[in-house]
Design an enzyme around this catalytic site. Structure first.
Site, PDB file in Angstrom:
ATOM      1  N   CYS A  50      41.504   3.020 -16.175  1.00  0.00           N
ATOM      2  CA  CYS A  50      40.615   3.958 -15.479  1.00  0.00           C
ATOM      3  C   CYS A  50      39.399   4.297 -16.339  1.00  0.00           C
ATOM      4  CB  CYS A  50      41.398   5.224 -15.141  1.00  0.00           C
ATOM      5  SG  CYS A  50      40.362   6.560 -14.538  1.00  0.00           S
ATOM      6  N   CYS A  53      39.511   8.254 -17.383  1.00  0.00           N
ATOM      7  CA  CYS A  53      40.533   8.847 -18.246  1.00  0.00           C
ATOM      8  C   CYS A  53      39.996   9.066 -19.669  1.00  0.00           C
ATOM      9  CB  CYS A  53      41.775   7.954 -18.290  1.00  0.00           C
ATOM     10  SG  CYS A  53      42.909   8.217 -16.904  1.00  0.00           S
ATOM     11  N   ALA A  59      31.548   1.304 -18.262  1.00  0.00           N
ATOM     12  CA  ALA A  59      30.596   0.201 -18.194  1.00  0.00           C
ATOM     13  C   ALA A  59      29.645   0.293 -19.383  1.00  0.00           C
ATOM     14  CB  ALA A  59      29.802   0.299 -16.892  1.00  0.00           C
ATOM     15  N   ASP A  76      26.950   5.769 -14.730  1.00  0.00           N
ATOM     16  CA  ASP A  76      26.492   4.509 -15.341  1.00  0.00           C
ATOM     17  C   ASP A  76      25.756   3.631 -14.330  1.00  0.00           C
ATOM     18  OD1 ASP A  76      27.744   5.063 -17.923  1.00  0.00           O
ATOM     19  OD2 ASP A  76      29.649   4.760 -16.888  1.00  0.00           O
ATOM     20  N   HIS A 113      45.028  11.787 -14.699  1.00  0.00           N
ATOM     21  CA  HIS A 113      44.632  10.793 -13.714  1.00  0.00           C
ATOM     22  C   HIS A 113      45.225  11.060 -12.327  1.00  0.00           C
ATOM     23  CE1 HIS A 113      43.282   6.728 -12.616  1.00  0.00           C
ATOM     24  NE2 HIS A 113      44.445   6.542 -12.034  1.00  0.00           N
ATOM     25  N   ASN A 153      34.343  12.609  -2.826  1.00  0.00           N
ATOM     26  CA  ASN A 153      34.978  11.658  -1.918  1.00  0.00           C
ATOM     27  C   ASN A 153      36.402  11.495  -2.396  1.00  0.00           C
ATOM     28  OD1 ASN A 153      32.761  10.968  -0.317  1.00  0.00           O
ATOM     29  ND2 ASN A 153      32.063   9.489  -1.825  1.00  0.00           N
ATOM     30  N   SER A 161      36.868   4.823  -5.068  1.00  0.00           N
ATOM     31  CA  SER A 161      37.533   3.654  -5.634  1.00  0.00           C
ATOM     32  C   SER A 161      38.533   4.051  -6.706  1.00  0.00           C
ATOM     33  CB  SER A 161      36.474   2.712  -6.222  1.00  0.00           C
ATOM     34  OG  SER A 161      35.571   3.455  -7.015  1.00  0.00           O
ATOM     35  N   HIS A 164      41.383   9.152  -9.897  1.00  0.00           N
ATOM     36  CA  HIS A 164      41.195  10.194 -10.911  1.00  0.00           C
ATOM     37  C   HIS A 164      40.376  11.342 -10.302  1.00  0.00           C
ATOM     38  CE1 HIS A 164      41.213  11.064 -15.357  1.00  0.00           C
ATOM     39  NE2 HIS A 164      40.520  12.065 -14.831  1.00  0.00           N
ATOM     40  N   HIS A 166      37.786  13.720  -9.468  1.00  0.00           N
ATOM     41  CA  HIS A 166      36.398  13.868  -9.918  1.00  0.00           C
ATOM     42  C   HIS A 166      35.485  14.091  -8.725  1.00  0.00           C
ATOM     43  CE1 HIS A 166      36.356   9.683  -8.525  1.00  0.00           C
ATOM     44  NE2 HIS A 166      35.046   9.726  -8.531  1.00  0.00           N
ATOM     45  N   GLN A 168      30.924  14.154  -7.701  1.00  0.00           N
ATOM     46  CA  GLN A 168      29.611  13.716  -8.161  1.00  0.00           C
ATOM     47  C   GLN A 168      28.572  14.791  -7.900  1.00  0.00           C
ATOM     48  OE1 GLN A 168      28.577   9.572  -7.272  1.00  0.00           O
ATOM     49  NE2 GLN A 168      30.456   9.452  -6.065  1.00  0.00           N
ATOM     50  N   GLU A 182      19.516  21.876   8.134  1.00  0.00           N
ATOM     51  CA  GLU A 182      20.173  23.185   8.137  1.00  0.00           C
ATOM     52  C   GLU A 182      19.224  24.281   7.673  1.00  0.00           C
ATOM     53  OE1 GLU A 182      23.855  23.273   6.021  1.00  0.00           O
ATOM     54  OE2 GLU A 182      24.832  21.849   7.379  1.00  0.00           O
ATOM     55  N   LYS A 311      39.580   8.104  12.479  1.00  0.00           N
ATOM     56  CA  LYS A 311      38.478   8.122  13.440  1.00  0.00           C
ATOM     57  C   LYS A 311      37.301   7.364  12.843  1.00  0.00           C
ATOM     58  CE  LYS A 311      35.200  11.363  15.569  1.00  0.00           C
ATOM     59  NZ  LYS A 311      35.455  11.261  17.010  1.00  0.00           N
ATOM     60  N   PHE A 312      36.618   6.604  13.687  1.00  0.00           N
ATOM     61  CA  PHE A 312      35.381   5.954  13.280  1.00  0.00           C
ATOM     62  C   PHE A 312      34.257   6.468  14.159  1.00  0.00           C
ATOM     63  CE2 PHE A 312      38.547   2.896  11.832  1.00  0.00           C
ATOM     64  CZ  PHE A 312      38.059   2.539  10.587  1.00  0.00           C
ATOM     65  N   LEU A 313      33.076   6.581  13.605  1.00  0.00           N
ATOM     66  CA  LEU A 313      31.921   6.916  14.435  1.00  0.00           C
ATOM     67  C   LEU A 313      31.270   5.586  14.796  1.00  0.00           C
ATOM     68  CD1 LEU A 313      30.349  10.041  12.656  1.00  0.00           C
ATOM     69  CD2 LEU A 313      31.860   9.991  14.622  1.00  0.00           C
ATOM     70  N   VAL A 314      31.607   5.114  16.003  1.00  0.00           N
ATOM     71  CA  VAL A 314      31.108   3.804  16.436  1.00  0.00           C
ATOM     72  C   VAL A 314      30.641   3.883  17.892  1.00  0.00           C
ATOM     73  CG1 VAL A 314      32.560   2.421  14.884  1.00  0.00           C
ATOM     74  CG2 VAL A 314      33.455   3.104  17.105  1.00  0.00           C
ATOM     75  N   GLU A 317      29.087   6.923  19.767  1.00  0.00           N
ATOM     76  CA  GLU A 317      28.787   7.917  18.735  1.00  0.00           C
ATOM     77  C   GLU A 317      27.648   7.490  17.828  1.00  0.00           C
ATOM     78  OE1 GLU A 317      33.056   8.095  17.431  1.00  0.00           O
ATOM     79  OE2 GLU A 317      32.639  10.140  18.058  1.00  0.00           O
TER      80      GLU A 317
END
Ligand SMILES: [Zn+2]
Ligand SMILES: [Zn+2]
Ligand SMILES: [Zn+2]
Length: 337
Positions: A50, A53, A59, A76, A113, A153, A161, A164, A166, A168, A182, A311-314, A317
């Site tokens: 990871c 960690c 990278a 990175d 982790h 996320n 992906s 761990h 975290h 952003q 808004e 659910k997908f927004l497709v 939508e």
């Protein structure tokens, strides 16, 4: 008589001044909440592979310090760079581009982790709240930064992906689309009525009690009347504060509590570590007081009926407007339960 439990209808989102189509008749069948415990992969406390960690290399060969609480570093593979020229290119008013300076950071919540917000100690979540407030203040104070977006996320389904814990922070020179929409609505509402849209909405929801999921002394979590995602929620500060830097000690503790409360409910809903994208909206950092802004967070979880059905927004939508079947009222009831 229009019955919101029976008839297809449009609901208005006053925060962005857009509509969502609700088709409650499609869920008249009894709840088919089969709980397919998607086997919680046995995630270790430390993963030598990871890049988040403690002590591991990232990278470019940079090595993480042996941190024991929270840890912040510049992404990175940053989507934004501080030294970008703020130049504008324009042809006929139709082909328009603006250089966008900014910064992207990664914030690790814990050295462990396999921990998530709902499973952390309360005091450790409080440390994450303090870290957010600190990053908002630090990045917002940079002269070229006018907006600071904190977001998380969670889960592979949302494109995270790495398990761990975290989040952003992307900070940039202009206010992005969603907060800009808004802010315009909040500003106009305040000019027209002399009050705050989110204060008024929270008061209304606390009277109706139909869509409230959980609350404490400083925060309220509600499935908004105009929710698009099946179990979308809005976490709203009770007091009118424009950003995290205005939260007092007690409110920071309560924010940590509210984050744990809603995420534990999410995890219990389908007996799975519930995936979502969440993020805070707060005052732009252009130096103006922005009294129209009101600190809140959005949770956008994609799961629909079980741990494996999303659910997908497709289709309609993507091309016309968002649509949902399960009503926000029944989603709130399930999350309360
Ligand atoms: Zn890790
Ligand atoms: Zn307010
Ligand atoms: Zn918002």
């Amino acid at each position: 008589m229009l019955d919101l439990k029976q008839h297809p209808h449009r609901r208005y989102n006053p925060l962005i001044r857009e509509w969502v189509l609700v088709s409650p008749h499609r869920t008249q069948r009894p709840w088919q909440g089969q709980v397919e415990s998607a086997h919680a992969a046995n995630v270790p406390e430390y993963d030598p592979e990871c890049y988040l960690c403690p002590g591991n290399s990232r990278a470019g060969g940079v090595r993480n310090p042996p941190y024991d609480a929270t840890f912040v570093f510049e992404n990175d593979f940053a989507a934004l760079k501080p030294a970008t020229p703020r130049e504008k290119l324009e042809q006929g008013g139709l082909i328009v581009a603006h250089g966008e300076p900014g910064l992207c950071r990664v914030l690790c919540f814990s050295p462990k982790h396999n921990l998530t917000i709902p499973n952390m100690e309360r005091r450790d979540v409080r440390r994450v709240v303090d870290l957010w407030a600190g990053q908002y203040a630090e990045l917002g104070a940079m002269p070229f930064i006018r907006h600071v977006q904190i977001f998380e996320n969670r889960g592979a389904m949302m494109g995270a992906s790495n398990p761990h814990p975290h989040c952003q922070v992307w900070a940039n020179a202009s206010v992005p689309n969603e907060p800009a929409k808004e802010q315009a609505s909040l500003d106009e509402y305040r000019a027209a009525r002399g009050s705050c849209l989110l204060c008024d909405y929270t008061t209304l929801e606390l009277q109706l009690r139909e869509r409230i999921v959980c609350e404490n002394e400083s925060f309220v979590v509600v499935v908004p009347f105009w929710a698009v995602w099946p179990f979308e929620t809005l976490l709203i500060a009770r007091r009118h504060v424009t950003a995290m830097d205005a939260l007092d000690e007690r409110e920071r503790d309560d924010l940590a509590g509210a984050l744990q409360d809603i995420t534990r409910r999410y995890d219990k809903l389908f007996a799975v570590s519930f995936p979502y994208s969440m993020g805070f909206h707060q005052r732009p950092t252009d130096g103006a007081p922005h009294e129209e802004c009101h600190l809140h967070a959005h949770y956008h979880p994609p799961l629909l009926r079980s741990a494996t059905v999303r659910k997908f927004l497709v289709g309609y939508e993507l091309l016309s407007m968002p649509q949902r079947d399960i009503t926000p009222e029944s989603a709130a009831e399930r999350l309360r339960g």
